[in-house]
Scaffold this motif. Structure first.
Motif, mmCIF file in Angstrom:
data_model
loop_
_atom_site.group_PDB
_atom_site.id
_atom_site.type_symbol
_atom_site.label_atom_id
_atom_site.label_comp_id
_atom_site.label_asym_id
_atom_site.label_seq_id
_atom_site.Cartn_x
_atom_site.Cartn_y
_atom_site.Cartn_z
ATOM 1 N N LEU A 59 0.846 -1.194 0.000
ATOM 2 C CA LEU A 59 0.000 0.000 0.000
ATOM 3 C C LEU A 59 0.878 1.239 0.000
ATOM 4 C CD1 LEU A 59 -2.372 -1.138 2.884
ATOM 5 C CD2 LEU A 59 -2.680 -1.472 0.419
ATOM 6 N N SER A 60 0.448 2.282 -0.675
ATOM 7 C CA SER A 60 1.184 3.547 -0.663
ATOM 8 C C SER A 60 0.288 4.644 -0.153
ATOM 9 C CB SER A 60 1.615 3.936 -2.078
ATOM 10 O OG SER A 60 2.672 3.128 -2.461
ATOM 11 N N LEU A 61 0.801 5.427 0.770
ATOM 12 C CA LEU A 61 0.037 6.585 1.226
ATOM 13 C C LEU A 61 0.958 7.761 1.461
ATOM 14 C CD1 LEU A 61 -0.754 5.757 4.887
ATOM 15 C CD2 LEU A 61 -0.827 3.921 3.240
ATOM 16 N N THR A 62 0.399 8.954 1.401
ATOM 17 C CA THR A 62 1.200 10.149 1.624
ATOM 18 C C THR A 62 1.388 10.329 3.118
ATOM 19 O OG1 THR A 62 0.151 11.057 -0.300
ATOM 20 C CG2 THR A 62 1.396 12.595 1.064
ATOM 21 N N ALA A 63 2.624 10.555 3.542
ATOM 22 C CA ALA A 63 2.888 10.732 4.975
ATOM 23 C C ALA A 63 4.224 11.408 5.174
ATOM 24 C CB ALA A 63 2.900 9.380 5.670
ATOM 25 N N ASP A 64 4.309 12.222 6.231
ATOM 26 C CA ASP A 64 5.633 12.722 6.619
ATOM 27 C C ASP A 64 6.143 11.831 7.758
ATOM 28 O OD1 ASP A 64 4.149 13.425 8.801
ATOM 29 O OD2 ASP A 64 4.296 15.595 8.482
ATOM 30 N N HIS A 65 7.305 12.180 8.287
ATOM 31 C CA HIS A 65 7.915 11.303 9.279
ATOM 32 C C HIS A 65 7.010 11.106 10.500
ATOM 33 C CE1 HIS A 65 11.545 9.257 10.824
ATOM 34 N NE2 HIS A 65 10.987 9.524 11.991
ATOM 35 N N ALA A 66 6.462 12.202 10.987
ATOM 36 C CA ALA A 66 5.636 12.118 12.203
ATOM 37 C C ALA A 66 4.403 11.258 11.975
ATOM 38 C CB ALA A 66 5.235 13.524 12.648
ATOM 39 N N HIS A 67 3.772 11.462 10.832
ATOM 40 C CA HIS A 67 2.576 10.698 10.496
ATOM 41 C C HIS A 67 2.913 9.211 10.375
ATOM 42 C CE1 HIS A 67 -0.928 10.033 7.418
ATOM 43 N NE2 HIS A 67 -1.041 9.320 8.519
ATOM 44 N N MET A 68 4.041 8.938 9.718
ATOM 45 C CA MET A 68 4.477 7.554 9.572
ATOM 46 C C MET A 68 4.650 6.895 10.938
ATOM 47 S SD MET A 68 8.197 6.044 8.483
ATOM 48 C CE MET A 68 8.853 6.531 10.073
ATOM 49 N N GLN A 69 5.346 7.620 11.824
ATOM 50 C CA GLN A 69 5.622 7.033 13.136
ATOM 51 C C GLN A 69 4.350 6.732 13.897
ATOM 52 O OE1 GLN A 69 8.600 9.675 14.847
ATOM 53 N NE2 GLN A 69 10.027 7.970 14.740
ATOM 54 N N ARG A 129 -8.267 -1.765 6.550
ATOM 55 C CA ARG A 129 -8.089 -0.926 7.725
ATOM 56 C C ARG A 129 -7.081 0.186 7.509
ATOM 57 N NH1 ARG A 129 -7.295 -3.809 13.178
ATOM 58 N NH2 ARG A 129 -7.179 -1.585 13.670
ATOM 59 N N ILE A 130 -6.027 -0.110 6.723
ATOM 60 C CA ILE A 130 -4.954 0.882 6.575
ATOM 61 C C ILE A 130 -5.285 1.912 5.496
ATOM 62 C CG2 ILE A 130 -2.497 1.196 6.032
ATOM 63 C CD1 ILE A 130 -2.078 -1.685 7.134
ATOM 64 N N GLY A 131 -5.902 1.449 4.438
ATOM 65 C CA GLY A 131 -6.221 2.353 3.331
ATOM 66 C C GLY A 131 -5.030 2.596 2.418
ATOM 67 N N GLY A 132 -5.073 3.665 1.611
ATOM 68 C CA GLY A 132 -3.987 3.947 0.678
ATOM 69 C C GLY A 132 -4.199 3.260 -0.660
ATOM 70 N N GLU A 133 -3.259 3.531 -1.565
ATOM 71 C CA GLU A 133 -3.340 2.974 -2.913
ATOM 72 C C GLU A 133 -2.531 1.698 -2.994
ATOM 73 O OE1 GLU A 133 -4.520 4.807 -5.972
ATOM 74 O OE2 GLU A 133 -5.681 5.649 -4.300
ATOM 75 N N SER A 134 -2.979 0.778 -3.802
ATOM 76 C CA SER A 134 -2.220 -0.442 -3.998
ATOM 77 C C SER A 134 -1.106 -0.173 -5.015
ATOM 78 C CB SER A 134 -3.170 -1.513 -4.520
ATOM 79 O OG SER A 134 -2.607 -2.752 -4.322
ATOM 80 N N LEU A 135 0.113 -0.560 -4.683
ATOM 81 C CA LEU A 135 1.254 -0.278 -5.564
ATOM 82 C C LEU A 135 1.397 -1.376 -6.614
ATOM 83 C CD1 LEU A 135 3.797 1.699 -5.753
ATOM 84 C CD2 LEU A 135 5.026 -0.091 -4.528
ATOM 85 N N THR A 136 1.490 -0.954 -7.887
ATOM 86 C CA THR A 136 1.767 -1.976 -8.908
ATOM 87 C C THR A 136 3.278 -2.179 -8.957
ATOM 88 O OG1 THR A 136 1.689 -0.165 -10.471
ATOM 89 C CG2 THR A 136 -0.235 -1.608 -10.407
ATOM 90 N N ASP A 137 3.719 -3.299 -9.470
ATOM 91 C CA ASP A 137 5.152 -3.602 -9.524
ATOM 92 C C ASP A 137 5.812 -3.545 -8.146
ATOM 93 O OD1 ASP A 137 5.379 -4.137 -12.133
ATOM 94 O OD2 ASP A 137 5.976 -2.102 -12.737
ATOM 95 N N HIS A 162 12.600 -4.941 -4.311
ATOM 96 C CA HIS A 162 13.870 -5.496 -4.761
ATOM 97 C C HIS A 162 14.881 -4.375 -5.022
ATOM 98 C CE1 HIS A 162 16.596 -8.376 -6.548
ATOM 99 N NE2 HIS A 162 16.726 -7.584 -7.602
ATOM 100 N N GLN A 163 14.438 -3.371 -5.726
ATOM 101 C CA GLN A 163 15.355 -2.267 -6.047
ATOM 102 C C GLN A 163 15.789 -1.520 -4.794
ATOM 103 O OE1 GLN A 163 13.516 0.158 -9.064
ATOM 104 N NE2 GLN A 163 14.414 -1.115 -10.692
#
Ligand code: FAD
Lengths: 495, 358
Positions: free
Chosen positions: B181-191, B231-239, B245-246
């Protein structure tokens, strides 16, 4: 030495050490009377006993440092003791040595919810950690059957495991940082609150070092979230092979159960008589399998496990539908010890670990050996990780039975090593299994162990004589050790 | 063991024994994929690359035993064929990476905080110590407390305590299903989010915060992953596989910079690294591993990080490789030196690779 000389030596050492200790430690925390010292003469392996010179019960790290410095200066050995639930005489004192009791170190300093760690003292009981963090939906994963009593310091020193370590690891996987006091009385922090630390992985060798490398005075443990769902399943089998295959098949199918236990028929009957938990007494073996995770995950895996068990002739499959039913199945398993105690006065528990594939074969050979030695052996063990706990039942008051039990124990451990396993999966070596170390390690390996010990403890003052046998001891043991029941010089009397 | 491998093993033992007798320093090598990592070592080359091959692998035992020179790719391929994998998801940095180098460097990938590190999966090792003795520690079983846990100690020791020959590892089943999942977040939000998720049974298996985009990988039974996704939400990441891996291999665009690369290890909830110490930081491992480029000496960064309970590694530095690892406290340094001496009294094994004198 005649008794009077032993007493004189003891008095002399006390007269040297006591005043030094007393400089930083109150008199009530230094025990010297024989009656008080009796409490400390053995751990849960009660057939080996030794009174210490004195017992000291420090309650601060500074006091531990003081004890270590005094003993270092006077060349007096020190044995640490947690709760004394060890099964290998690990915390049994050494003659004229100090017994360092860590029972006052029971504070939980810090519960860090964001990092999911807790900083605790070594005398905190294992279960007390999980109890303290339960309100936050967290727990400490290692869960030895002795968890109500044993200390986390003792868990670190033995690298204790439990029924859930196949999935959640041993103590070594669940601690991040240790503060130790060295033999010289220096405090050193190893590991880190981060996930790794610079330099050598000293956490790896301190864990399981049985009090030989340093005194553990603080521990940062990892905390895990409690699974949303846990279901316990019990299945019966009419042969050992079928049960063994079922274990391999579950894991081969990509399922890692939280717990995977196996009990043989004698064990089932003994437990059933005590606990009335509904174990099928006609079965040759039962498997207990716990699956945990999210509700959805557990449902999915449960279906897969049941179909595997059915395919492999499992019968009488019971699945817990609620916490109470899970408790019932587990409580019976955890009562194996007391249940066996009703069958014979003494119980010599082995702790060998083998590759799972050898399970059925080893089990059968153990039964054949038991018949050869005319003793009853019961198998209750952590099948998922190959940790066998064959219990040899005997009566220690009968000298011949005692001797046969010890010999049979050695033969069982030898068998474990032969199939690619080890003599101890979680209980440690202490003094009780020190001879059997010679079955697993050669002289060069033992020399390396001794060199490593010396790097930490040059004077060999920490728990000396335990865990790593001397080369001379092994030479003697290997000479005396009887292979496949063939006695060298069978006509000579044994001492 | 095949005759040629047995022969090769003997010759390796002999070489180390001679080096011990003559006090000749040895530089242990295999695939050379991590040559950039650690301090430079001067010494006669001791190559492990021909000492290769899987010795034993039985999927239902969850254990693989292989020789140090076995290519990591080969091991991963063989495991994948049986639906299994290395739980610590090691980076390889080159197709030439070997099992021995992977264990010696002790590097783990994105899955580390959720499944464990390299050291958590090492069950046993056959080594040659600095006296030229062939020694076997641990075994092929999950639980083993006979003697000190020397095989685990070899992890991350970078060959300074022993030459790794055969290694047994616990392996795990590949998760049935994965989604990122991908979501927009800054460091504080991530934590805040990860701290909350961390206290619930969530199938998180990797996280990365790059340029205010938080990526969370979920792994496990499909039903559990989908429930967590809800529950988490966000966009599903393709690839997603390619992305992780990268990232693991440092081939993500973030890593295209020729300045020295720093790896910061911290308690996950430690605050964001002040921007005057390191700018443009990539955060992995739920906050416990952070990466950034900087030409500064790293002294101030180290001071700040050590105050937080962490340590700093100069992971790649094209210019200078004298100070790579975080200095140890004097007590720890002394203990480490004595430990080194107990395995390698003449300091012939990769001398100085970790620190001056170790
Ligand atoms: C009924 C029963 C069931 C058990 N079940 C299990 C089980 O399922 N799994 C398992 O792994 N074990 C089990 N055990 C064994 C035992 O409980 C463990 O080994 C436990 O970790 C010992 O902890 P303790 O505090 O009692 O240590 P002690 O017995 O006091 O000491 C054990 C060793 O640790 C050292 N030590 C203690 N504290 C320190 C310290 N602070 N610093 C340095 N060294 C120290 C001692 O010197 C000694 O060598 C069981 C024991 C019993 C009696």
């Amino acid at each position: 030495m005649p008794d009077s000389c032993v007493d004189k030596q003891r008095e002399y050492l006390l007269s040297k050490l006591y005043p030094e200790l007393h400089k930083a430690i109150p008199a009530k925390a230094i025990l010297t009377s024989i009656e008080e010292l009796r409490v400390y003469e053995c751990d849960a392996f009660t057939t080996m006993r030794q009174l210490p010179l004195l017992t000291v019960l420090p309650d601060s790290i500074d006091q531990v440092i003081h004890v270590m410095r005094c003993c270092y200066d006077l060349d007096i050995p020190v044995v640490a003791r947690g709760a004394g639930t060890g099964l290998t005489a690990g915390s049994m004192p050494v003659e004229n040595g100090v017994l360092l009791g860590m029972s006052k170190f029971t504070r939980i300093h810090d519960i860090d919810l964001h990092n999911r760690t807790a900083l605790i003292e070594p005398g905190v009981r294992n279960k007390a950690v999980s109890d303290a963090v339960a309100p936050y939906n967290l727990y400490f994963a290692p869960d030895p059957s002795s968890q109500l009593a044993c200390s986390v310091g003792g868990n670190v020193a033995e690298n204790a495991g439990g029924v859930h370590c196949l999935k959640y690891g041993l103590t070594v996987h669940n601690i991040l940082e240790l503060d130790i006091v060295t033999a010289e009385g220096e405090r050193v922090t190893i590991g880190a609150a981060a996930l790794d630390a610079a330099g050598y992985d000293l956490m790896a060798i301190l864990t399981g070092s049985e009090g030989l490398l340093g005194i553990v005075v603080a521990i940062r443990v990892k905390l895990l979230p409690k699974p949303a769902s846990a279901r316990v399943l019990l299945a019966a089998f009419s042969s050992i092979e079928d049960a063994g295959n079922a274990i391999a098949e579950i894991i081969g199918n990509g399922i890692i159960p939280a717990g995977l236990e196996m009990i043989d028929q004698t064990g089932i009957c003994a437990i059933e008589e005590l606990m009335h938990a509904g174990y099928p007494t006609e079965a040759a073996a039962v498997i207990i399998c716990e699956l945990d995770g999210s509700i959805e995950e557990v449902e999915e895996e449960l279906g897969r496990v049941i179909s595997i068990l059915e395919q492999l002739n499992g019968f009488d499959i019971q699945v817990s539908d609620n916490e109470a039913e899970s408790q019932r199945i587990w409580a019976a398993r955890k009562a194996a010890f007391p249940a066996l105690a009703r069958l014979a006065p003494d119980n010599y528990i082995m702790d060998g670990t083998i590759p799972r594939r050898a399970l059925a074969q080893v089990w059968k050979t153990i039964n054949a050996l038991a018949a050869e030695y005319d003793l009853l052996v019961v198998n209750v063990f952590h099948a998922g990780d190959g940790n066998m706990h064959p219990s040899i039942l005997f009566d220690a008051s009968c000298e011949d039975q005692h001797r046969r039990a010890e010999e049979l124990g050695t033969r069982i451990l030898e068998l474990c090593v032969q199939v690619g396993g080890t003599i101890s999966g979680e209980h440690g070596i202490g003094l009780e299994k020190i001879n059997q170390m010679c079955l697993q390690f050669n002289d060069a390996e033992l020399r390396q162990f001794h060199a490593l010990k010396k790097a930490f403890d040059e004077k060999s003052l920490l728990n000396p004589g335990k865990q790593i046998p001397t080369l001379a001891r092994c030479a003697e043991f290997n000479h005396m050790h009887v292979h496949r029941g063939e006695m060298p010089f069978p006509d000579l009397e044994r001492f | 063991m095949s005759v040629s491998m047995e022969h090769l093993q003997l010759s390796l033992v002999e070489k180390v024994e001679n080096a011990f007798q003559n006090q000749t320093p040895l530089a242990i090598k295999a695939g050379g994929s991590k040559r950039f990592y650690g301090r430079a070592v001067e010494g006669e080359s001791l190559s492990l690359s021909s000492y290769r091959g899987i010795i034993n692998y039985e999927p239902s035992e969850l254990v693989i035993t292989a020789r140090a020179g076995t290519p990591l790719l080969e091991i991963e391929k063989v495991l994948a064929e049986q639906g299994q994998m290395l739980a610590f998801e090691p980076p390889s940095f080159s197709p030439d990476a070997t099992l021995g180098g992977t264990i010696a460097c002790g590097l783990s990938g994105p899955r580390r905080p959720y499944s464990g590190a390299v050291r958590d999966y090492v069950l046993g090792a056959t080594i040659i110590n600095g006296r030229g003795e062939l020694l076997k520690f641990g075994g092929q079983v999950m639980k083993n407390v006979a003697g000190y846990d020397v095989s685990r100690l070899m992890t991350g020791a970078q060959g300074t305590l022993g030459v790794l020959l055969d290694i047994s590892l616990m392996v795990v089943p590949k998760p049935a299903y994965e989604e990122t999942l991908s979501l927009t977040a800054d460091h504080a939000h991530m934590q805040q989010l990860l701290s909350e998720l961390g206290r619930q049974p969530m199938p998180v298996s990797a996280t990365a915060l790059i340029d205010n985009q938080l990526h969370i990988r979920l792994s496990g039974a499909a039903s559990g992953v989908l429930a967590a996704k809800q529950r988490i939400g966000g966009e599903s990441l393709t690839d997603a596989d390619l992305f992780w891996h990268q990232l693991n291999e440092h081939r993500h665009p973030f890593f295209t910079c020729s300045d020295p690369l720093w790896r910061v290890s911290l308690p996950p909830a430690a605050p964001a690294i002040p921007s005057h110490l390191l700018t443009n930081v990539l955060v992995e491992w739920g906050g416990a591993a952070r990466w950034g480029f900087s030409v500064s000496s790293g002294k101030e960064l180290r001071e700040w990080v050590m105050e937080q309970g962490g340590h700093v590694t100069c992971f790649r530095n094209p210019n200078d490789i004298s100070e790579v690892f975080n200095p140890l406290t004097p007590a720890l340094f002394k203990l480490s030196q004595r430990l080194k001496h107990s395995f390698d009294p003449h300091q012939i094994l990769n001398p100085g690779r970790l620190y001056d004198g170790i």
